[in-house]
Design a protein around this motif. Structure first.
Motif, PDB file in Angstrom:
ATOM      1  N   GLU A   1       0.923  -1.142  -0.059  1.00  0.00           N
ATOM      2  CA  GLU A   1      -0.031   0.092  -0.053  1.00  0.00           C
ATOM      3  C   GLU A   1       0.856   1.264  -0.029  1.00  0.00           C
ATOM      4  OE1 GLU A   1      -2.704   0.282   3.028  1.00  0.00           O
ATOM      5  OE2 GLU A   1      -3.558  -1.895   2.680  1.00  0.00           O
ATOM      6  N   ASN A   2       1.972   1.167   0.531  1.00  0.00           N
ATOM      7  CA  ASN A   2       2.926   2.425   0.804  1.00  0.00           C
ATOM      8  C   ASN A   2       4.017   2.546  -0.364  1.00  0.00           C
ATOM      9  OD1 ASN A   2       1.552   3.764   3.073  1.00  0.00           O
ATOM     10  ND2 ASN A   2       2.118   1.742   3.971  1.00  0.00           N
ATOM     11  N   VAL A   3       3.963   1.393  -1.363  1.00  0.00           N
ATOM     12  CA  VAL A   3       5.056   1.416  -2.469  1.00  0.00           C
ATOM     13  C   VAL A   3       4.798   2.896  -3.287  1.00  0.00           C
ATOM     14  CG1 VAL A   3       5.934   0.534  -4.347  1.00  0.00           C
ATOM     15  CG2 VAL A   3       5.596  -0.897  -2.092  1.00  0.00           C
ATOM     16  N   VAL A   4       5.724   3.696  -3.283  1.00  0.00           N
ATOM     17  CA  VAL A   4       5.702   4.813  -4.186  1.00  0.00           C
ATOM     18  C   VAL A   4       5.559   4.343  -5.786  1.00  0.00           C
ATOM     19  CG1 VAL A   4       6.701   7.121  -5.153  1.00  0.00           C
ATOM     20  CG2 VAL A   4       7.062   6.176  -2.777  1.00  0.00           C
ATOM     21  N   GLY A   5       4.537   4.921  -6.257  1.00  0.00           N
ATOM     22  CA  GLY A   5       4.178   4.733  -7.788  1.00  0.00           C
ATOM     23  C   GLY A   5       3.243   3.679  -8.098  1.00  0.00           C
ATOM     24  N   ILE A   6       2.735   2.857  -7.175  1.00  0.00           N
ATOM     25  CA  ILE A   6       1.714   1.829  -7.392  1.00  0.00           C
ATOM     26  C   ILE A   6       0.346   2.672  -8.099  1.00  0.00           C
ATOM     27  CG2 ILE A   6       2.562   0.417  -5.724  1.00  0.00           C
ATOM     28  CD1 ILE A   6      -0.228   1.132  -4.297  1.00  0.00           C
ATOM     29  N   ASN A   7      -0.269   1.899  -9.024  1.00  0.00           N
ATOM     30  CA  ASN A   7      -1.528   2.412  -9.487  1.00  0.00           C
ATOM     31  C   ASN A   7      -2.638   2.472  -8.506  1.00  0.00           C
ATOM     32  OD1 ASN A   7      -1.234   2.237 -12.607  1.00  0.00           O
ATOM     33  ND2 ASN A   7      -0.788   0.153 -11.664  1.00  0.00           N
ATOM     34  N   THR A   8      -3.554   3.585  -8.420  1.00  0.00           N
ATOM     35  CA  THR A   8      -4.622   3.748  -7.585  1.00  0.00           C
ATOM     36  C   THR A   8      -5.949   4.001  -8.455  1.00  0.00           C
ATOM     37  OG1 THR A   8      -4.328   6.136  -7.477  1.00  0.00           O
ATOM     38  CG2 THR A   8      -3.168   4.835  -5.635  1.00  0.00           C
ATOM     39  N   GLN A   9      -6.963   3.240  -7.693  1.00  0.00           N
ATOM     40  CA  GLN A   9      -8.372   3.408  -8.516  1.00  0.00           C
ATOM     41  C   GLN A   9      -9.417   3.720  -7.329  1.00  0.00           C
ATOM     42  OE1 GLN A   9      -9.124   3.232 -11.901  1.00  0.00           O
ATOM     43  NE2 GLN A   9     -11.472   3.474 -10.672  1.00  0.00           N
ATOM     44  N   ALA A  10      -9.844   4.538  -7.484  1.00  0.00           N
ATOM     45  CA  ALA A  10     -11.031   5.266  -6.611  1.00  0.00           C
ATOM     46  C   ALA A  10     -12.469   4.486  -6.684  1.00  0.00           C
ATOM     47  CB  ALA A  10     -11.190   6.392  -6.370  1.00  0.00           C
ATOM     48  N   LEU A  11     -12.981   3.971  -5.668  1.00  0.00           N
ATOM     49  CA  LEU A  11     -14.272   3.280  -5.851  1.00  0.00           C
ATOM     50  C   LEU A  11     -15.286   4.124  -6.567  1.00  0.00           C
ATOM     51  CD1 LEU A  11     -15.845   0.353  -5.244  1.00  0.00           C
ATOM     52  CD2 LEU A  11     -16.547   1.716  -3.069  1.00  0.00           C
ATOM     53  N   GLY A  12     -15.292   5.409  -6.025  1.00  0.00           N
ATOM     54  CA  GLY A  12     -16.406   6.415  -6.662  1.00  0.00           C
ATOM     55  C   GLY A  12     -17.855   5.722  -6.567  1.00  0.00           C
ATOM     56  N   GLY A  13     -18.259   6.088  -7.871  1.00  0.00           N
ATOM     57  CA  GLY A  13     -19.713   5.190  -7.873  1.00  0.00           C
ATOM     58  C   GLY A  13     -19.820   3.788  -8.442  1.00  0.00           C
ATOM     59  N   ASP A  14     -18.565   3.170  -8.521  1.00  0.00           N
ATOM     60  CA  ASP A  14     -18.644   1.933  -9.330  1.00  0.00           C
ATOM     61  C   ASP A  14     -18.869   1.032  -8.071  1.00  0.00           C
ATOM     62  OD1 ASP A  14     -17.847   2.658 -11.936  1.00  0.00           O
ATOM     63  OD2 ASP A  14     -15.477   2.842 -11.037  1.00  0.00           O
ATOM     64  N   SER A  15     -19.237  -0.280  -8.669  1.00  0.00           N
ATOM     65  CA  SER A  15     -19.317  -1.453  -7.734  1.00  0.00           C
ATOM     66  C   SER A  15     -17.915  -2.068  -7.558  1.00  0.00           C
ATOM     67  CB  SER A  15     -20.200  -2.454  -8.162  1.00  0.00           C
ATOM     68  OG  SER A  15     -19.379  -2.888  -9.453  1.00  0.00           O
ATOM     69  N   ILE A  16     -17.776  -2.765  -6.364  1.00  0.00           N
ATOM     70  CA  ILE A  16     -16.361  -3.139  -5.959  1.00  0.00           C
ATOM     71  C   ILE A  16     -15.914  -3.947  -7.171  1.00  0.00           C
ATOM     72  CG2 ILE A  16     -14.897  -4.542  -4.636  1.00  0.00           C
ATOM     73  CD1 ILE A  16     -16.898  -3.635  -2.224  1.00  0.00           C
ATOM     74  N   PRO A  17     -16.551  -4.921  -7.685  1.00  0.00           N
ATOM     75  CA  PRO A  17     -15.966  -5.824  -8.813  1.00  0.00           C
ATOM     76  C   PRO A  17     -15.489  -4.891 -10.253  1.00  0.00           C
ATOM     77  CG  PRO A  17     -17.909  -6.816  -8.069  1.00  0.00           C
ATOM     78  CD  PRO A  17     -17.903  -5.533  -7.408  1.00  0.00           C
ATOM     79  N   ASP A  18     -16.390  -3.654 -10.387  1.00  0.00           N
ATOM     80  CA  ASP A  18     -16.070  -2.886 -11.455  1.00  0.00           C
ATOM     81  C   ASP A  18     -14.714  -2.204 -11.045  1.00  0.00           C
ATOM     82  OD1 ASP A  18     -18.261  -3.576 -12.742  1.00  0.00           O
ATOM     83  OD2 ASP A  18     -19.284  -1.814 -12.582  1.00  0.00           O
ATOM     84  N   ALA A  19     -14.589  -1.659  -9.767  1.00  0.00           N
ATOM     85  CA  ALA A  19     -13.294  -0.867  -9.465  1.00  0.00           C
ATOM     86  C   ALA A  19     -12.074  -1.937  -9.417  1.00  0.00           C
ATOM     87  CB  ALA A  19     -13.531  -0.194  -8.029  1.00  0.00           C
ATOM     88  N   ILE A  20     -12.150  -3.037  -9.197  1.00  0.00           N
ATOM     89  CA  ILE A  20     -11.183  -4.136  -9.049  1.00  0.00           C
ATOM     90  C   ILE A  20     -10.799  -4.462 -10.486  1.00  0.00           C
ATOM     91  CG2 ILE A  20     -10.565  -6.504  -8.612  1.00  0.00           C
ATOM     92  CD1 ILE A  20     -12.079  -6.148  -6.176  1.00  0.00           C
ATOM     93  N   TYR A  21     -11.536  -4.337 -11.311  1.00  0.00           N
ATOM     94  CA  TYR A  21     -11.583  -4.625 -12.865  1.00  0.00           C
ATOM     95  C   TYR A  21     -10.755  -3.572 -13.379  1.00  0.00           C
ATOM     96  CZ  TYR A  21     -11.708  -5.870 -17.657  1.00  0.00           C
ATOM     97  OH  TYR A  21     -11.584  -6.323 -18.924  1.00  0.00           O
ATOM     98  N   LYS A  22     -11.113  -2.207 -13.146  1.00  0.00           N
ATOM     99  CA  LYS A  22     -10.224  -1.097 -13.544  1.00  0.00           C
ATOM    100  C   LYS A  22      -8.969  -1.133 -12.951  1.00  0.00           C
ATOM    101  CE  LYS A  22     -14.475   1.518 -14.405  1.00  0.00           C
ATOM    102  NZ  LYS A  22     -15.042   2.918 -14.055  1.00  0.00           N
ATOM    103  N   ALA A  23      -8.900  -1.501 -11.636  1.00  0.00           N
ATOM    104  CA  ALA A  23      -7.506  -1.453 -11.155  1.00  0.00           C
ATOM    105  C   ALA A  23      -6.558  -2.473 -11.864  1.00  0.00           C
ATOM    106  CB  ALA A  23      -7.368  -1.626  -9.801  1.00  0.00           C
ATOM    107  N   ALA A  24      -6.935  -3.729 -12.179  1.00  0.00           N
ATOM    108  CA  ALA A  24      -6.233  -4.567 -12.653  1.00  0.00           C
ATOM    109  C   ALA A  24      -5.976  -4.239 -14.296  1.00  0.00           C
ATOM    110  CB  ALA A  24      -7.218  -6.078 -13.045  1.00  0.00           C
ATOM    111  N   ARG A  25      -6.984  -3.428 -15.064  1.00  0.00           N
ATOM    112  CA  ARG A  25      -6.670  -2.966 -16.496  1.00  0.00           C
ATOM    113  C   ARG A  25      -5.477  -2.084 -16.116  1.00  0.00           C
ATOM    114  NH1 ARG A  25      -6.941   2.108 -17.862  1.00  0.00           N
ATOM    115  NH2 ARG A  25      -8.828   2.454 -16.955  1.00  0.00           N
ATOM    116  N   LYS A  26      -5.306  -1.127 -15.240  1.00  0.00           N
ATOM    117  CA  LYS A  26      -4.059  -0.251 -15.298  1.00  0.00           C
ATOM    118  C   LYS A  26      -2.882  -1.080 -15.023  1.00  0.00           C
ATOM    119  CE  LYS A  26      -6.605   3.677 -13.206  1.00  0.00           C
ATOM    120  NZ  LYS A  26      -6.814   4.862 -12.047  1.00  0.00           N
ATOM    121  N   ILE A  27      -3.165  -2.238 -14.226  1.00  0.00           N
ATOM    122  CA  ILE A  27      -2.003  -2.735 -14.000  1.00  0.00           C
ATOM    123  C   ILE A  27      -1.431  -3.430 -15.520  1.00  0.00           C
ATOM    124  CG2 ILE A  27      -0.900  -5.313 -13.114  1.00  0.00           C
ATOM    125  CD1 ILE A  27      -2.436  -4.774 -10.710  1.00  0.00           C
ATOM    126  N   ARG A  28      -2.225  -3.754 -16.322  1.00  0.00           N
ATOM    127  CA  ARG A  28      -1.914  -4.337 -17.617  1.00  0.00           C
ATOM    128  C   ARG A  28      -1.520  -3.288 -18.324  1.00  0.00           C
ATOM    129  NH1 ARG A  28      -7.256  -7.185 -16.443  1.00  0.00           N
ATOM    130  NH2 ARG A  28      -6.806  -9.245 -15.626  1.00  0.00           N
TER     131      ARG A  28
END
Length: 444
Positions: A300-327
């Protein structure tokens, strides 16, 4: 003959009639204690009646304050009921003794040795008769005629209560079982097992990271002396030295000499629990350690990792977007997703509009994956975050030394007090080689 009394207590003129073998004496204090107990029980019953089957404290009107205050008052009422019941029991014992004394006095006045209700227990010389003496003096013995068949019967009231009751006799012997119920703890293998483990002989793990990669490769004209169209475009590379220091996780436990001498299992118990404490702390550090000495640096405290805010998304949608950023940015494939059980619950219970469970029927074990990524439920991760990443290829747990357990009596004044200090520690470094191969979903 006096009519039988129904129940143990009989009220007359605000006193209590204590019944023992049809002998009745008045005992006012007993009735007062019973009434006080009944009153307190009735008050507590009223509270639970108001609360209803769901124990909703907001519905309770007979008590004041919020739910916490009402629960505390219920506890006090229950304690008072226990105390009043104890007092009533004591008075009942006194009542029985008084009844027995009254009967003995009446028997002495009659001089017939009879004790209420036709019982044959007698006294001789101021003492209670033995079993043999009681039988010899009974109607069963005196009235029996040889050859006459069945003779008269008699009841021998032989009491051992004053001799063998718990306060003056033996307490029951209770044998402890071999079961040892441990405190509920987070399993220690959930996080560390997803970090590839290596060894190091250094005080820090040093490596090089490519921090500049400028790719100017392009199609180029054939060299022409008249112009510069044939010049090669210039690319750039730069490397930066990185290092993660080896940190120590440690604890110790004070134990007396007698514990190890008198309880054979104590040594094994302590030596197992101490390493577990270390492993559990490592579990947490690998995800949330802040990197400030002496802490490890968790994902969680590694500098430079991707972040994805939940916002109005469901948890599955937010996790998918985070995975897409990793890719997209880390060019990696997430190997695991760490999430708190309380947050995974919301995902597992997702339903369609017609009430069908999306992640499988409750009778099924259910998938512990999301978008094909294995899911690990753990309280080691921050409750408002989900952390995922390619731990298989871009994370490492470098072990300088595994868990070591030592015992000594040289700590402080332990030698002269017969105490032992049992310590356990380990040294390791946590590495995240490619920050963009990891991501944190925030705002859960």
């Amino acid at each position: 003959m006096r009519p039988p009394i129904r129940g143990l207590f009989h009220a007359r003129k605000r006193s209590v009639m204590y019944n023992d073998s049809d002998r009745i004496i008045e005992f006012p204090a007993l009735k007062q204690a019973q009434e006080a107990l009944d009153e307190k029980r009735k008050a507590l019953a009223t509270v639970f009646s108001e609360a209803g089957p769901d124990y909703d404290m907001s519905k309770v009107k007979s008590l004041q304050g919020d739910s916490t205050a009402k629960v505390e008052e219920i506890r006090k009422m229950n304690d008072e009921i226990i105390e009043r019941k104890k007092k009533l029991d004591e008075l009942q014992i006194v009542g029985r003794a008084a009844a027995a004394s009254k009967q003995d006095e009446e028997a002495a006045e009659r001089g017939d040795g009879a004790k209420g209700g036709g019982r044959d227990t007698e006294r001789k010389g101021g003492r209670r008769l033995s079993l043999g003496e009681s039988f010899a003096e009974s109607q069963a013995f005196k009235g029996y005629k040889p050859g006459s068949g069945v003779g008269p019967s008699a009841h021998l009231d032989i009491s051992l209560k004053t001799l063998m009751e718990t306060p003056v006799g033996w307490d029951s012997e209770d044998v402890r079982t071999g079961r040892l119920e441990l405190m509920p703890m987070r399993p220690s293998v959930h996080v560390a097992s997803y970090f590839p483990s290596t060894t190091t002989g250094m005080s820090a793990v040093v490596y090089m990271e490519e921090t500049t990669y400028t790719n100017a490769a392009a199609e180029t004209f054939e060299a022409n002396q008249a112009d510069s169209q044939g010049a090669y475009p210039e690319s750039a590379l730069a490397l930066t030295e990185r290092q993660e220091p080896v940190r120590k996780i440690a604890t110790f436990l004070p134990v007396t000499d007698e514990q190890f001498e008198d309880e054979p299992r104590a040594k094994g118990y302590v030596e197992n629990r101490l390493p577990f404490m270390i492993q559990q702390r490592l579990d947490s550090q690998l995800l949330v350690g802040n990197g400030t000495a002496p802490n490890l640096r968790g994902t969680e405290n590694v500098v430079g990792i991707n972040t994805q805010a939940l916002g109005g998304d469901s948890i599955p949608d937010a996790i998918y977007k985070a995975a897409r950023k990793i890719r997209d940015t880390g060019f990696a494939e997430p190997s695991v997703c760490f999430i708190a059980p309380s947050k995974w619950e919301g995902v597992r219970l997702l339903k369609t509009a017609d009430g069908q469970y999306i992640w499988g029927h409750p009778s099924m074990v259910g998938p512990f994956t999301i978008w094909g990524i294995p899911v690990v439920e753990t309280t080691a991760v921050t409750a408002t975050k989900a952390v995922l990443g390619d731990y298989t290829n871009f994370a490492e747990l470098a072990m300088r030394r595994g868990i070591d357990v030592q015992v000594s009596n040289s700590h402080s004044d332990y030698f002269v007090k017969g105490k032992l200090a049992i310590r356990a520690d380990m040294r390791c470094a946590a590495l995240h080689y490619r920050p963009l191969a990891f991501a944190a979903v925030t705002g859960l």
